[in-house]
Write an enzyme that holds these catalytic residues in place. Sequence first.
Site, mmCIF file in Angstrom:
data_model
loop_
_atom_site.group_PDB
_atom_site.id
_atom_site.type_symbol
_atom_site.label_atom_id
_atom_site.label_comp_id
_atom_site.label_asym_id
_atom_site.label_seq_id
_atom_site.Cartn_x
_atom_site.Cartn_y
_atom_site.Cartn_z
ATOM 1 N N ASP A 199 0.819 -1.205 0.000
ATOM 2 C CA ASP A 199 0.000 0.000 0.000
ATOM 3 C C ASP A 199 0.857 1.261 0.000
ATOM 4 O OD1 ASP A 199 -2.770 1.145 0.474
ATOM 5 O OD2 ASP A 199 -1.696 2.019 2.176
ATOM 6 N N GLU A 270 1.637 -0.288 -4.829
ATOM 7 C CA GLU A 270 0.636 0.709 -5.210
ATOM 8 C C GLU A 270 1.186 2.120 -5.090
ATOM 9 O OE1 GLU A 270 -3.222 3.130 -3.897
ATOM 10 O OE2 GLU A 270 -1.495 2.683 -2.634
#
Length: 539
Positions: A199, A270
């Site tokens: 993330d 990401e």
Amino acid sequence: MVWWRHDVVYQIYPRSFRDSSGDGVGDLPGILEKLDYLADVLGVGAVWISPFFRSPMADFGYDVSDYCDVDPLFGTLADFDRLVKEAHARGLKVIVDYVPNHTSDQHPWFVEARASREAPRRDFYVWRDPKPDGSPPNNWLSIFGGSAWELDEATGQYYLHTFLKQQPDFNWRNPAARAAMLDVLRFWLARGVDGFRIDAFHFVMKDPELRDNPPNAAAHAAFHRGLGAYDLQLHVHDVAHPDLHDVLRDIRRVLDDAGAEGSERVAIGEAHIYDPHRLCAYYGAALDELHLPFNFGLLKAAWQARAVRTVVDAYEAALPPGSWPNYVLGNHDEPRIASRIGEDQARIAMMLLLTLRGTPTLYYGDELAMHDVPIPPDQAQDPWGKNVEGLGRDPERTPMRWDAGPSAGFCPPDAVPWLPVGGDVDRINVAAQRDDPRSMLTLTRRLLALRRAREALFAGAYASVDHEGIPETCYVFTREAGGDRVLVALNFSNDACEVRLPGVRLGELLVSTHLDREGALGEGGLELRPAEGCVVTLR
Ligand code: NOJ
């Protein structure tokens, strides 16, 4: 071919996939119930499950208070172990989320860190004194609105939070903190996971001197869409410090140590980076960082043949030798593709996603052409949308539709789903589309099967086709591996057109987005109906 190059990844937002317990929130046993759907009906090769770890849910699981346990809302560690076992038994790989940039403010590390300035783990987070006038240490902003600094009254210092104030940024520059966060990877690797979706990875390293960001006089968006006040700065110092490469190499080493040949573990990262060269830097100079830095180029491209082709061609050209591409059309942070471009073009988008070179990530429900569901303000859940009007992500997170029954089969009939299911349930659900020979689900299944069967599609080289006989509303490319050659022709307009390719020997039409024709084609070209795409063999 290594699995993460070959397989299609399916993203599950666990709150919204299947609620087995009846509390209105999806859970791990719910995912377990649907593994046959994923493996046998749909035919994907890997699932990525968004966070299910212990969390106060300020950001629905992206605020982790215990990285090594399952939140009771989603089940137990035993449920997870069962899920991995059953997924593997069906040939499905399991990828989990890893949230390294921040923890929850309820994580014991942060609770300890904020207890006093002398706390042994104080430096696991980023603390600074106020400026003499009491204001925050610098001008950095939170993506989710307001300052990126929160004053901790008790100890008189500010802590940094790139996202919510309940998500304090973790200090990867502290060696003990770094080691502790790397151990989280080892915990899940030991439980058999096949990889991680990392993330917000590019926020992990910031300017160590915490210098102010300069103003953005042009006020252009920092990412692919406007983020309000956040766009009034140039994000030079609060993201992507070059030391990030060193962190990614550390993460990669942990994965490489765990994965022998045949059981390689994947690192997907990401970051909303839309310049292909900057994005590709995160493969690592020696391809020793991320296997797949998420490529969000298609999220930003205007939905026109030339714009989309340019995004693909620029990305293909920027890829370092030996690296592997990937594409994304939707996720839990983005408007759904069927709402963005309409259902007809969503079929073109699905054909594009599943025929381009590289690993596709498919967001749950997009195989049904699920739409964004408008959420009345009194039912809004997403904290981002509550902080900054218009940026809420609830519409794309609504329950998966399994059938036309109450709550679309997402939860038991007497339960109330955490977000409304939305309209058009009769038509947009798995049961209704499964045996419909022309449905979006049937198209997705056909394309997935074709991709598995044809080397040109899962492994072949990509080349866009330039020819004066191709109308500007069409994007045509070829894929080729060994003797297997296919051509993909996509009509981005809602008018019929003719793709003329004199001298090109078309073979057999394998699949049309309309699912109503196949078979031998003549020489020289093909007619495309409005919003029709075709995959054709080349002789
Ligand atoms: C990116 C995630 O996809 C998003 O849902 C989350 O809110 C932020 N990172 C913060 O973790």
